[in-house]
Motif scaffolding. Structure first.
Motif, PDB file in Angstrom:
ATOM      1  N   TYR A  35       0.899  -1.255  -0.067  1.00  0.00           N
ATOM      2  CA  TYR A  35       0.019   0.072   0.067  1.00  0.00           C
ATOM      3  C   TYR A  35       0.700   1.364   0.113  1.00  0.00           C
ATOM      4  O   TYR A  35       1.892   1.046   0.810  1.00  0.00           O
ATOM      5  CB  TYR A  35      -0.880  -0.088   1.376  1.00  0.00           C
ATOM      6  N   LEU A  36       0.463   2.302  -0.691  1.00  0.00           N
ATOM      7  CA  LEU A  36       1.342   3.479  -0.883  1.00  0.00           C
ATOM      8  C   LEU A  36       0.401   4.675  -1.017  1.00  0.00           C
ATOM      9  O   LEU A  36      -0.388   4.536  -1.488  1.00  0.00           O
ATOM     10  CB  LEU A  36       2.095   3.420  -2.092  1.00  0.00           C
ATOM     11  N   PHE A  37       0.730   5.625  -0.173  1.00  0.00           N
ATOM     12  CA  PHE A  37      -0.085   6.685  -0.012  1.00  0.00           C
ATOM     13  C   PHE A  37       0.736   7.992  -0.432  1.00  0.00           C
ATOM     14  O   PHE A  37       2.012   7.860   0.229  1.00  0.00           O
ATOM     15  CB  PHE A  37      -0.655   7.064   1.110  1.00  0.00           C
ATOM     16  N   ARG A  38       0.374   8.930  -1.435  1.00  0.00           N
ATOM     17  CA  ARG A  38       1.166  10.110  -1.715  1.00  0.00           C
ATOM     18  C   ARG A  38       0.053  11.294  -1.965  1.00  0.00           C
ATOM     19  O   ARG A  38      -1.113  11.028  -2.113  1.00  0.00           O
ATOM     20  CB  ARG A  38       1.885   9.792  -3.079  1.00  0.00           C
ATOM     21  N   LYS A  39       0.830  12.413  -1.723  1.00  0.00           N
ATOM     22  CA  LYS A  39       0.147  13.734  -1.914  1.00  0.00           C
ATOM     23  C   LYS A  39      -0.111  13.891  -3.335  1.00  0.00           C
ATOM     24  O   LYS A  39       0.913  13.863  -4.103  1.00  0.00           O
ATOM     25  CB  LYS A  39       0.628  14.891  -1.244  1.00  0.00           C
ATOM     26  N   GLU A  40      -1.015  14.565  -3.866  1.00  0.00           N
ATOM     27  CA  GLU A  40      -1.114  15.046  -5.274  1.00  0.00           C
ATOM     28  C   GLU A  40       0.100  16.125  -5.565  1.00  0.00           C
ATOM     29  O   GLU A  40       0.313  16.667  -4.741  1.00  0.00           O
ATOM     30  CB  GLU A  40      -2.548  15.785  -5.458  1.00  0.00           C
ATOM     31  N   GLY A  41       0.656  15.698  -6.819  1.00  0.00           N
ATOM     32  CA  GLY A  41       1.698  16.702  -7.273  1.00  0.00           C
ATOM     33  C   GLY A  41       2.862  15.943  -6.906  1.00  0.00           C
ATOM     34  O   GLY A  41       4.027  16.514  -7.449  1.00  0.00           O
ATOM     35  N   LYS A  51      -3.324  12.001 -14.416  1.00  0.00           N
ATOM     36  CA  LYS A  51      -4.324  12.623 -14.181  1.00  0.00           C
ATOM     37  C   LYS A  51      -5.190  12.094 -13.071  1.00  0.00           C
ATOM     38  O   LYS A  51      -5.772  12.580 -12.378  1.00  0.00           O
ATOM     39  CB  LYS A  51      -5.227  13.137 -15.386  1.00  0.00           C
ATOM     40  N   ASN A  52      -5.132  10.692 -13.104  1.00  0.00           N
ATOM     41  CA  ASN A  52      -5.758   9.793 -12.070  1.00  0.00           C
ATOM     42  C   ASN A  52      -5.074   8.836 -11.608  1.00  0.00           C
ATOM     43  O   ASN A  52      -5.316   7.455 -11.901  1.00  0.00           O
ATOM     44  CB  ASN A  52      -7.033   9.532 -12.887  1.00  0.00           C
ATOM     45  N   PRO A  53      -4.030   8.835 -10.878  1.00  0.00           N
ATOM     46  CA  PRO A  53      -3.105   7.875 -10.588  1.00  0.00           C
ATOM     47  C   PRO A  53      -3.585   6.785  -9.542  1.00  0.00           C
ATOM     48  O   PRO A  53      -2.965   5.724  -9.209  1.00  0.00           O
ATOM     49  CB  PRO A  53      -1.878   8.764  -9.939  1.00  0.00           C
ATOM     50  N   THR A  54      -4.594   7.083  -8.605  1.00  0.00           N
ATOM     51  CA  THR A  54      -5.009   6.037  -7.721  1.00  0.00           C
ATOM     52  C   THR A  54      -5.699   4.886  -8.322  1.00  0.00           C
ATOM     53  O   THR A  54      -6.589   4.763  -9.320  1.00  0.00           O
ATOM     54  CB  THR A  54      -6.099   6.646  -7.100  1.00  0.00           C
ATOM     55  N   ALA A  55      -4.946   3.605  -8.122  1.00  0.00           N
ATOM     56  CA  ALA A  55      -5.469   2.615  -8.821  1.00  0.00           C
ATOM     57  C   ALA A  55      -4.304   1.160  -8.096  1.00  0.00           C
ATOM     58  O   ALA A  55      -3.567   1.615  -7.055  1.00  0.00           O
ATOM     59  CB  ALA A  55      -4.996   2.495 -10.266  1.00  0.00           C
ATOM     60  N   PHE A  56      -4.660   0.214  -8.767  1.00  0.00           N
ATOM     61  CA  PHE A  56      -3.825  -1.162  -8.079  1.00  0.00           C
ATOM     62  C   PHE A  56      -2.992  -1.320  -9.365  1.00  0.00           C
ATOM     63  O   PHE A  56      -3.635  -1.415 -10.571  1.00  0.00           O
ATOM     64  CB  PHE A  56      -4.850  -2.172  -8.024  1.00  0.00           C
ATOM     65  N   GLY A  78       0.959  -6.988  -6.472  1.00  0.00           N
ATOM     66  CA  GLY A  78       0.327  -5.601  -6.704  1.00  0.00           C
ATOM     67  C   GLY A  78       0.918  -4.721  -5.755  1.00  0.00           C
ATOM     68  O   GLY A  78       1.121  -4.982  -4.359  1.00  0.00           O
ATOM     69  N   THR A  79       0.646  -3.241  -5.981  1.00  0.00           N
ATOM     70  CA  THR A  79       0.940  -2.002  -5.231  1.00  0.00           C
ATOM     71  C   THR A  79      -0.457  -1.411  -5.212  1.00  0.00           C
ATOM     72  O   THR A  79      -0.683  -1.064  -6.412  1.00  0.00           O
ATOM     73  CB  THR A  79       1.940  -1.361  -5.508  1.00  0.00           C
ATOM     74  N   ARG A  80      -1.040  -1.133  -4.214  1.00  0.00           N
ATOM     75  CA  ARG A  80      -2.379  -0.138  -4.419  1.00  0.00           C
ATOM     76  C   ARG A  80      -1.789   1.255  -3.933  1.00  0.00           C
ATOM     77  O   ARG A  80      -1.583   1.537  -2.898  1.00  0.00           O
ATOM     78  CB  ARG A  80      -3.505  -0.750  -3.292  1.00  0.00           C
ATOM     79  N   LEU A  81      -1.836   2.173  -5.015  1.00  0.00           N
ATOM     80  CA  LEU A  81      -1.439   3.509  -4.656  1.00  0.00           C
ATOM     81  C   LEU A  81      -2.808   4.243  -4.656  1.00  0.00           C
ATOM     82  O   LEU A  81      -3.691   4.308  -5.382  1.00  0.00           O
ATOM     83  CB  LEU A  81      -0.771   4.047  -5.988  1.00  0.00           C
ATOM     84  N   THR A  82      -2.688   5.013  -3.679  1.00  0.00           N
ATOM     85  CA  THR A  82      -3.829   6.127  -3.337  1.00  0.00           C
ATOM     86  C   THR A  82      -3.255   7.380  -3.062  1.00  0.00           C
ATOM     87  O   THR A  82      -2.150   7.869  -2.544  1.00  0.00           O
ATOM     88  CB  THR A  82      -4.458   6.015  -1.933  1.00  0.00           C
TER      89      THR A  82
END
Lengths: 111, 114
Positions: free
Chosen positions: B10-16, B83-88, B108-112
């Motif tokens: 699991y990976l969380f990032r801020k927009e930009g 533009k829409n990076p949140t995905a598996f 897999g890596t789930r990016l949010t």
């Protein structure tokens, strides 16, 4: 291959019954048709495949049929068991070494 | 024990922000792939690599970049241009491009992106 349609999107069957998933494709040059099983939280795993020169292939409780004239192929699971519950994807490949995937079918086997 | 590993799960990032997803295989496979999986859709190919120091765009490469400096590794960078990076995201490998159907997938890596 550019477009693969997969039906149904969800399928619920009683344990012991059969499950059938159908995919249609549009590229007449398609020559290879794999099926994948994806369990929750995991990557897809190849379970069976068929090439365009064969009409049917069977591996224990799983079989795949191909109708090149009608451009469709199907996955058949007989004597379903709870461990068959997963998302199943069909795919096809033409000559460009890329796979086009269907949208997936969520299969639930009720005990 | 051979296989493909992806990290993190699991990976969380801020927009930009750019973010790099790791993919490593010890199967001695020449070909490697990156796919994106969204709910209700099939896997879509982002990039693929036939051999070290070579890679090609898939169907949805915009906003992504890859490198293949080593046979075992094929990292994917999700840039701020996506533009829409949140995905598996799924990485896979096969012996060669000709056996693409017989590819092994990582977990897999789930990016949010927040």
């Amino acid at each position: 291959g550019e477009n693969v349609e997969q039906h149904p999107s969800t399928l619920s069957v009683q344990e012991g019954d059969s499950a059938v998933i159908k995919c249609t494709y549009s590229d007449s040059a398609s020559n290879y048709f794999p099926w994948y099983k994806q369990e929750l939280g995991k990557g897809p795993q190849l379970i069976i495949d068929i090439r365009s020169n064969v009409g049917e292939k069977k591996d224990q409780r799983i079989a795949v049929t191909l109708n090149k004239t009608a451009k469709h192929f199907s996955l058949h699971i007989t004597e379903t068991q709870p461990e068959d519950s997963a998302v199943y994807f069909c795919a096809e490949r033409s000559n460009d070494y890329k796979l086009s995937f269907g949208a997936g079918t969520t299969v639930t086997v009720r005990a | 024990d051979g296989g493909i590993t992806q990290s993190p799960k699991y990976l969380f990032r801020k927009e930009g922000q750019n973010v790099t997803l790791s993919c490593e295989q010890n199967l001695n496979h020449d070909a490697m792939y990156w796919y994106r999986q969204d709910p209700g859709q099939g896997l879509r190919l982002i990039y693929y690599s036939q051999i070290v120091n070579d890679f090609q765009k898939g169907d949805i490469a915009e906003g992504y970049s890859v490198s293949r400096e080593k046979k075992e590794s094929f990292p994917l960078t999700v840039t701020s241009a996506q533009k829409n990076p949140t995905a598996f995201y799924l990485c896979a490998s096969s012996i060669d491009l000709g056996r693409i159907g017989e590819q092994f997938f990582g977990p897999g890596t789930r990016l949010t992106v927040l």
